[in-house]
Write a protein that holds these residues in place. Structure first.
Motif, PDB file in Angstrom:
ATOM      1  N   LEU A   1      37.059 108.411  57.329  1.00  0.00           N
ATOM      2  CA  LEU A   1      38.449 109.211  57.488  1.00  0.00           C
ATOM      3  C   LEU A   1      39.019 108.517  58.600  1.00  0.00           C
ATOM      4  CD1 LEU A   1      37.315 112.635  56.702  1.00  0.00           C
ATOM      5  CD2 LEU A   1      38.854 111.319  55.282  1.00  0.00           C
ATOM      6  N   HIS A   2      38.601 108.548  59.749  1.00  0.00           N
ATOM      7  CA  HIS A   2      39.279 108.049  60.872  1.00  0.00           C
ATOM      8  C   HIS A   2      39.833 106.352  60.513  1.00  0.00           C
ATOM      9  CE1 HIS A   2      39.805 105.991  65.034  1.00  0.00           C
ATOM     10  NE2 HIS A   2      40.689 107.420  65.235  1.00  0.00           N
ATOM     11  N   PHE A   3      38.821 105.802  59.891  1.00  0.00           N
ATOM     12  CA  PHE A   3      39.319 104.542  59.860  1.00  0.00           C
ATOM     13  C   PHE A   3      40.484 104.168  58.718  1.00  0.00           C
ATOM     14  CE2 PHE A   3      39.114 100.681  56.956  1.00  0.00           C
ATOM     15  CZ  PHE A   3      38.925  99.487  57.844  1.00  0.00           C
TER      16      PHE A   3
ATOM     17  N   VAL B   1      33.804 125.580  69.406  1.00  0.00           N
ATOM     18  CA  VAL B   1      33.919 126.083  68.040  1.00  0.00           C
ATOM     19  C   VAL B   1      35.402 126.248  67.649  1.00  0.00           C
ATOM     20  CG1 VAL B   1      31.600 126.981  67.502  1.00  0.00           C
ATOM     21  CG2 VAL B   1      33.348 128.497  68.696  1.00  0.00           C
ATOM     22  N   PHE B   2      36.327 125.946  68.606  1.00  0.00           N
ATOM     23  CA  PHE B   2      37.713 125.870  68.334  1.00  0.00           C
ATOM     24  C   PHE B   2      38.259 124.540  68.238  1.00  0.00           C
ATOM     25  CE2 PHE B   2      42.026 126.438  69.706  1.00  0.00           C
ATOM     26  CZ  PHE B   2      42.595 127.522  69.070  1.00  0.00           C
ATOM     27  N   GLU B   3      39.111 124.338  67.093  1.00  0.00           N
ATOM     28  CA  GLU B   3      39.405 122.918  66.815  1.00  0.00           C
ATOM     29  C   GLU B   3      40.818 122.767  67.690  1.00  0.00           C
ATOM     30  OE1 GLU B   3      41.367 120.473  65.517  1.00  0.00           O
ATOM     31  OE2 GLU B   3      39.519 119.307  65.061  1.00  0.00           O
ATOM     32  N   PRO B   4      41.001 122.071  68.854  1.00  0.00           N
ATOM     33  CA  PRO B   4      42.058 121.887  69.414  1.00  0.00           C
ATOM     34  C   PRO B   4      43.291 121.145  68.617  1.00  0.00           C
ATOM     35  CG  PRO B   4      40.409 120.365  70.143  1.00  0.00           C
ATOM     36  CD  PRO B   4      39.678 121.214  69.373  1.00  0.00           C
ATOM     37  N   PHE B   5      43.079 120.318  67.552  1.00  0.00           N
ATOM     38  CA  PHE B   5      44.022 119.520  67.036  1.00  0.00           C
ATOM     39  C   PHE B   5      44.720 120.584  65.957  1.00  0.00           C
ATOM     40  CE2 PHE B   5      41.357 116.050  68.156  1.00  0.00           C
ATOM     41  CZ  PHE B   5      42.367 114.987  68.348  1.00  0.00           C
ATOM     42  N   MET B   6      44.032 121.507  65.428  1.00  0.00           N
ATOM     43  CA  MET B   6      44.780 122.453  64.639  1.00  0.00           C
ATOM     44  C   MET B   6      45.084 123.852  65.295  1.00  0.00           C
ATOM     45  SD  MET B   6      44.608 120.510  61.781  1.00  0.00           S
ATOM     46  CE  MET B   6      45.199 121.667  60.659  1.00  0.00           C
ATOM     47  N   LYS B   7      44.423 123.765  66.559  1.00  0.00           N
ATOM     48  CA  LYS B   7      44.451 125.211  67.200  1.00  0.00           C
ATOM     49  C   LYS B   7      44.071 126.525  66.541  1.00  0.00           C
ATOM     50  CE  LYS B   7      48.701 123.602  69.646  1.00  0.00           C
ATOM     51  NZ  LYS B   7      48.873 122.524  68.635  1.00  0.00           N
ATOM     52  N   SER B   8      42.775 126.453  65.894  1.00  0.00           N
ATOM     53  CA  SER B   8      42.218 127.442  65.285  1.00  0.00           C
ATOM     54  C   SER B   8      40.641 127.193  65.461  1.00  0.00           C
ATOM     55  CB  SER B   8      42.485 127.409  63.827  1.00  0.00           C
ATOM     56  OG  SER B   8      42.239 126.207  63.183  1.00  0.00           O
TER      57      SER B   8
ATOM     58  N   ALA C   1      36.670 112.879  66.832  1.00  0.00           N
ATOM     59  CA  ALA C   1      35.541 113.471  67.528  1.00  0.00           C
ATOM     60  C   ALA C   1      34.546 113.703  66.605  1.00  0.00           C
ATOM     61  CB  ALA C   1      36.248 114.861  68.111  1.00  0.00           C
ATOM     62  N   PRO C   2      34.581 114.367  65.476  1.00  0.00           N
ATOM     63  CA  PRO C   2      33.585 114.541  64.653  1.00  0.00           C
ATOM     64  C   PRO C   2      32.453 113.237  64.231  1.00  0.00           C
ATOM     65  CG  PRO C   2      35.383 115.594  63.649  1.00  0.00           C
ATOM     66  CD  PRO C   2      35.781 114.641  64.840  1.00  0.00           C
ATOM     67  N   SER C   3      33.467 112.171  64.382  1.00  0.00           N
ATOM     68  CA  SER C   3      32.614 110.944  63.897  1.00  0.00           C
ATOM     69  C   SER C   3      31.748 110.477  64.825  1.00  0.00           C
ATOM     70  CB  SER C   3      33.621 109.808  63.852  1.00  0.00           C
ATOM     71  OG  SER C   3      34.011 109.250  65.124  1.00  0.00           O
ATOM     72  N   PHE C   4      31.493 111.064  66.009  1.00  0.00           N
ATOM     73  CA  PHE C   4      30.355 110.879  66.900  1.00  0.00           C
ATOM     74  C   PHE C   4      30.029 112.155  67.516  1.00  0.00           C
ATOM     75  CE2 PHE C   4      34.611 109.961  69.264  1.00  0.00           C
ATOM     76  CZ  PHE C   4      34.224 110.960  70.256  1.00  0.00           C
TER      77      PHE C   4
ATOM     78  N   ALA D   1      40.109 111.969  72.536  1.00  0.00           N
ATOM     79  CA  ALA D   1      38.600 112.236  71.994  1.00  0.00           C
ATOM     80  C   ALA D   1      37.741 110.655  72.457  1.00  0.00           C
ATOM     81  CB  ALA D   1      38.287 112.555  70.425  1.00  0.00           C
ATOM     82  N   SER D   2      36.559 110.889  73.073  1.00  0.00           N
ATOM     83  CA  SER D   2      35.989 109.895  73.427  1.00  0.00           C
ATOM     84  C   SER D   2      34.605 109.924  73.209  1.00  0.00           C
ATOM     85  CB  SER D   2      36.354 109.780  75.031  1.00  0.00           C
ATOM     86  OG  SER D   2      35.155 108.774  75.444  1.00  0.00           O
ATOM     87  N   ARG D   3      33.525 108.698  73.043  1.00  0.00           N
ATOM     88  CA  ARG D   3      32.391 109.020  72.818  1.00  0.00           C
ATOM     89  C   ARG D   3      31.729 108.924  73.973  1.00  0.00           C
ATOM     90  NH1 ARG D   3      31.068 106.747  67.748  1.00  0.00           N
ATOM     91  NH2 ARG D   3      33.005 105.939  66.536  1.00  0.00           N
ATOM     92  N   SER D   4      32.268 108.818  75.167  1.00  0.00           N
ATOM     93  CA  SER D   4      31.646 108.713  76.347  1.00  0.00           C
ATOM     94  C   SER D   4      31.430 109.960  77.249  1.00  0.00           C
ATOM     95  CB  SER D   4      32.341 107.682  77.371  1.00  0.00           C
ATOM     96  OG  SER D   4      32.592 106.729  76.587  1.00  0.00           O
TER      97      SER D   4
END
Length: 474
Positions: A98-100, A174-181, A109-112, A263-266
């Motif tokens: 989806l990100h690609f 448990v809160f989605e910062p992109f969607m603010k929900s 963020a969900p991808s890692f 978002a970061s993998r690190s």
């Protein structure tokens, strides 16, 4: 400071009634010490520890358990099992695709996604798997969830206000910062009922008033904010690239990323810093737990009598003589079983060497997190401002400045979480009209500038990194 309870190995709890009574008495004492009367208080700002939560019965207000601390490790087995699961690998693949295809960071963020014991999500999942009363109440829409701020709001208003703010919500995982929900996908995955969550309000906002029986008069509650975001606001880190370093119970590096979520993998975590009306400011955070706790532990076992002695003890020797201290927590590694340890002990090792090794470990971890931030956050870093009790230790501060090769400012008042909450409440109540007025109130006590070359620390840091590797997966 509410004393932590340790009912079982790895469990860390707080008594909700003790927390409530201490909260009320601290406010009363502070007003009295300032020579004021409760009637003179224009507004109350609440800054609280994040990630520590409780669930209670909606109708009776009775808690189902003690507060479960952000440091609690009861979900370690659950975390391990999820992180090794096939389902999580499938989720990674789906969101990577989806990100690609979209280029939207919301899917990054969900991808890692990996779980850790510090996240509220896993401990909340544990609650609904292990505490039957909470599970039964949730089925009947009678279960409330709250971080410390939500519980205090609820108690202050005798149950009439049930809410949290964006800064606290975004730190739960448990809160989605992109969607603010609140995140229904994650909750469904972890079997957490969506009905338990409080409404999310602005950070600087009129939440209602405290019940008049508590303080004698009703006091407007004008701000609710998580401690790290509050410290950021108190340090006046209002611009993208401003960095706040808090060294208290834990250690937190926060970077103001303005309108952008990173978002970061690190091991960096995207957060909402604060929301005031239309303004939403995002942060990226790297954290390490148990900095202050490790120092307090060293005091409890009589390595020193007073924290103020530690700086002198560390400077009384040229180095730690190869002694390394590894606290039991994560630094860019997802390992709930990292073993706290001293390594390199010799017959000639003294208390001074042990104390210096503990303080050096703080600076070395600061260096690790700073390097990750520089590499991953695509914003030029501006000022670095430190606060928290450990920032009073000039050995740690100077060594950190040397290692990152940057100037660090330390304010006159190191309790920035309280000041940030006061600033936000003052803005909401009209006591201050804008942030420019707040900047004029800043007072800098000390500035630490690099004095030694990084190469001088390399042998000691390499040894410490080796000790870290040996402490993993204990």
């Amino acid at each position: 400071q509410v004393e932590s309870l340790y009912p079982r190995h790895g469990w860390v709890e707080l008594d909700p009634e003790v927390l409530w009574s201490q909260f009320v008495s601290v406010i009363k004492e502070a007003v009295q010490a300032a020579g004021l009367h409760m009637r003179q208080i224009a507004g109350l700002g609440i800054s609280t520890q994040r990630g520590t939560f409780i669930t209670w019965h909606k109708r009776t207000g009775k808690p189902f358990h003690n507060f479960i601390s952000w440091q609690d490790l009861r979900s370690a087995e659950l975390v391990n099992s999820w992180n090794k699961s096939l389902l999580l690998k499938v989720i990674h693949v789906i969101f990577t695709v989806l990100h690609f295809l979209t280029g939207n960071d919301r899917y990054l963020a969900p991808s890692f996604l990996t779980f850790s014991t510090q996240q509220t999500s896993m401990k909340l999942s544990w609650v609904f798997k292990n505490i039957r009363e909470a599970e039964e109440a949730a089925k009947k829409n009678n279960c409330c969830f709250g971080t410390v701020d939500t519980w205090l709001l609820y108690r202050l208003t005798k149950g009439s206000v049930y809410a949290t703010d964006y800064s606290n919500a975004s730190a739960t995982g448990v809160f989605e910062p992109f969607m603010k929900s609140w995140n229904p996908t994650l909750c469904n995955l972890l079997s957490i009922p969506m009905s338990i969550y409080p409404p999310v309000k602005d950070t600087s906002f009129n939440f209602g008033s405290s019940d008049s029986e508590i303080f004698g008069v009703p006091i407007p509650i004008m701000a609710v904010v998580a401690d790290q975001q509050s410290a950021m606001f108190g340090e006046c880190c209002f611009h993208p690239g401003d960095v706040k370093l808090t060294m208290g119970t834990g250690c937190f590096w926060n970077v103001n990323t303005g309108e952008h979520l990173f978002a970061s993998r690190s091991g960096l975590y995207p957060l909402i810093g604060w929301k005031i009306g239309e303004e939403v400011v995002y942060l990226t955070e790297g954290c390490m737990s148990d900095i202050g706790t490790a120092i307090k532990w060293a005091q409890d076992i009589n390595l020193f009598t007073n924290v103020d002695e530690t700086e002198k003890m560390a400077r009384s020797i040229v180095d730690s003589q190869g002694v390394c201290f590894v606290p039991g927590f994560q630094v860019s590694v997802n390992d709930p079983y990292l073993c706290a340890s001293f390594m390199g002990l010799k017959p000639s090792t003294t208390r001074n060497h042990l104390v210096r090794a503990i303080l050096e470990s703080v600076a070395f971890r600061n260096k690790l997190l700073y390097d990750i931030i520089v590499k991953k956050v695509r914003i030029p870093l501006q000022t670095i401002r430190a606060d928290g009790g450990v920032s009073n230790n000039s050995f740690v501060m100077q060594m950190t400045s040397d290692l990152i090769n940057k100037k660090i400012e330390k304010p006159a008042n190191t309790d920035m979480s309280s000041l940030g909450a006061a600033f936000l409440a003052g803005l909401a109540s009209g006591f201050w009209t804008d942030k420019e007025q707040l900047k004029k109130l800043r007072r800098i006590e000390a500035v630490f500038e690099p004095q030694k070359d990084l190469e001088e620390y390399k042998p000691a840091m390499d040894t410490w990194l080796q000790a870290m590797k040996r402490s993993l997966h204990w």
